[in-house]
Scaffold this motif. Structure first.
Motif, mmCIF file in Angstrom:
data_model
loop_
_atom_site.group_PDB
_atom_site.id
_atom_site.type_symbol
_atom_site.label_atom_id
_atom_site.label_comp_id
_atom_site.label_asym_id
_atom_site.label_seq_id
_atom_site.Cartn_x
_atom_site.Cartn_y
_atom_site.Cartn_z
ATOM 1 N N SER A 288 -21.847 23.991 -16.798
ATOM 2 C CA SER A 288 -22.596 23.561 -15.616
ATOM 3 C C SER A 288 -23.441 24.721 -15.106
ATOM 4 N N PHE A 289 -24.319 24.415 -14.160
ATOM 5 C CA PHE A 289 -25.126 25.457 -13.548
ATOM 6 C C PHE A 289 -24.290 26.253 -12.546
ATOM 7 N N MET A 290 -24.564 27.531 -12.465
ATOM 8 C CA MET A 290 -23.911 28.380 -11.479
ATOM 9 C C MET A 290 -24.512 28.095 -10.106
ATOM 10 N N VAL B 118 -31.253 28.338 -19.215
ATOM 11 C CA VAL B 118 -29.892 28.476 -19.752
ATOM 12 C C VAL B 118 -29.192 29.738 -19.246
ATOM 13 N N ARG B 119 -29.951 30.689 -18.729
ATOM 14 C CA ARG B 119 -29.306 31.888 -18.168
ATOM 15 C C ARG B 119 -28.482 31.558 -16.929
ATOM 16 N N SER B 120 -28.785 30.428 -16.296
ATOM 17 C CA SER B 120 -28.071 30.034 -15.077
ATOM 18 C C SER B 120 -26.913 29.096 -15.375
ATOM 19 N N ILE B 121 -26.524 29.012 -16.660
ATOM 20 C CA ILE B 121 -25.463 28.087 -17.084
ATOM 21 C C ILE B 121 -24.247 28.884 -17.544
ATOM 22 N N GLN B 122 -23.057 28.375 -17.184
ATOM 23 C CA GLN B 122 -21.836 28.993 -17.673
ATOM 24 C C GLN B 122 -20.748 27.933 -17.826
ATOM 25 N N LEU B 123 -19.611 28.342 -18.381
ATOM 26 C CA LEU B 123 -18.487 27.434 -18.578
ATOM 27 C C LEU B 123 -17.512 27.538 -17.424
ATOM 28 N N PHE B 124 -17.022 26.405 -16.973
ATOM 29 C CA PHE B 124 -16.098 26.347 -15.843
ATOM 30 C C PHE B 124 -14.812 25.639 -16.277
ATOM 31 N N PHE C 231 -28.117 18.888 -8.079
ATOM 32 C CA PHE C 231 -27.196 17.973 -8.757
ATOM 33 C C PHE C 231 -27.587 16.530 -8.459
ATOM 34 N N VAL C 232 -27.563 15.690 -9.496
ATOM 35 C CA VAL C 232 -27.884 14.269 -9.332
ATOM 36 C C VAL C 232 -26.636 13.417 -9.481
ATOM 37 N N SER C 233 -25.965 13.521 -10.625
ATOM 38 C CA SER C 233 -24.746 12.747 -10.860
ATOM 39 C C SER C 233 -24.033 13.283 -12.092
ATOM 40 N N LEU D 27 -26.921 18.244 -19.020
ATOM 41 C CA LEU D 27 -25.941 19.133 -19.640
ATOM 42 C C LEU D 27 -24.789 18.281 -20.160
ATOM 43 N N GLN D 28 -24.388 18.542 -21.397
ATOM 44 C CA GLN D 28 -23.281 17.786 -21.979
ATOM 45 C C GLN D 28 -22.212 18.720 -22.516
#
Length: 201
Positions: free
Chosen positions: A82-84, A192-198, A91-93, A123-124
């Protein structure tokens, strides 16, 4: 007569020596062959691969508020991409549902976002990591451009007429894919730099 016997004896010993030498050479070669075969490391195809537990299944879920993301993350058997916070994305849904693939049952968690200008992003997170068919078709082909680093891993970049998709496979976790419109392709690395795993805490 004695000379003749001596000569014959010498020939016999000479022949016996050659035969023994040949036999020793063959034995050494055979031993060396078996040593190399036994000591040879397994190829990538033969090496044991990390396995993932089969997915037991869970109800489909949908959320429309960013604050509800935790419920989706908790329903997913691996970290979720997801986005940080502070990324500037809106966010939409989100939704999570099970899906069948060749090896069994998997789960797809899809998050819909948009830029502040209203351009959609997707994002999937897909479980398990070998469920590539769950990425879908979409007439994608490999891109001429290299994919940017996604969550610290080199990504595979694919495109069709409308969108650009990059994905990574993390053994033991899942497949992670980002899909953006072609109009944002020049901004892909920044996105993609603003994306990480949660994970759910």
């Amino acid at each position: 007569m004695k000379k003749s016997n001596w000569w014959r004896d010498q020939k016999i010993w000479k022949w016996a020596g050659k035969a023994l030498g040949a036999a020793l050479s063959v034995a050494v070669l055979v031993g060396l062959y078996f040593t190399l075969v036994i000591a040879q490391p397994q190829s990538a195809a033969e090496a044991p691969q990390p396995t993932q537990a089969p997915w037991p299944g869970a109800p489909a879920q949908r959320v429309s508020l960013e604050g509800e993301l935790r419920t989706l993350v908790q329903s997913f058997p691996a970290p979720v991409m997801s986005f940080m916070s502070g990324s500037g994305m809106v966010f939409v849904s989100g939704e999570a549902e099970d899906a069948a693939y060749e090896e069994g049952q998997g789960r797809i968690l899809t998050l819909y976002w948009q830029t502040q200008q209203g351009t959609p992003l997707m994002l999937q997170s897909i479980y398990p990591a070998d469920a590539l068919t769950l990425l879908g078709e979409g007439d994608y082909h490999f891109s001429d451009h290299a994919g940017p680093a996604l969550c610290g891993q080199n990504s595979v970049r694919m495109e069709n007429a409308d969108t650009v998709r990059v994905h990574i496979q993390l053994a033991g976790n899942g497949i992670y894919a980002v899909t953006i419109p072609q109009e944002l392709s020049r901004d892909l690395s920044d996105i993609v730099r603003s994306i990480q795993l949660f994970t759910a805490e």
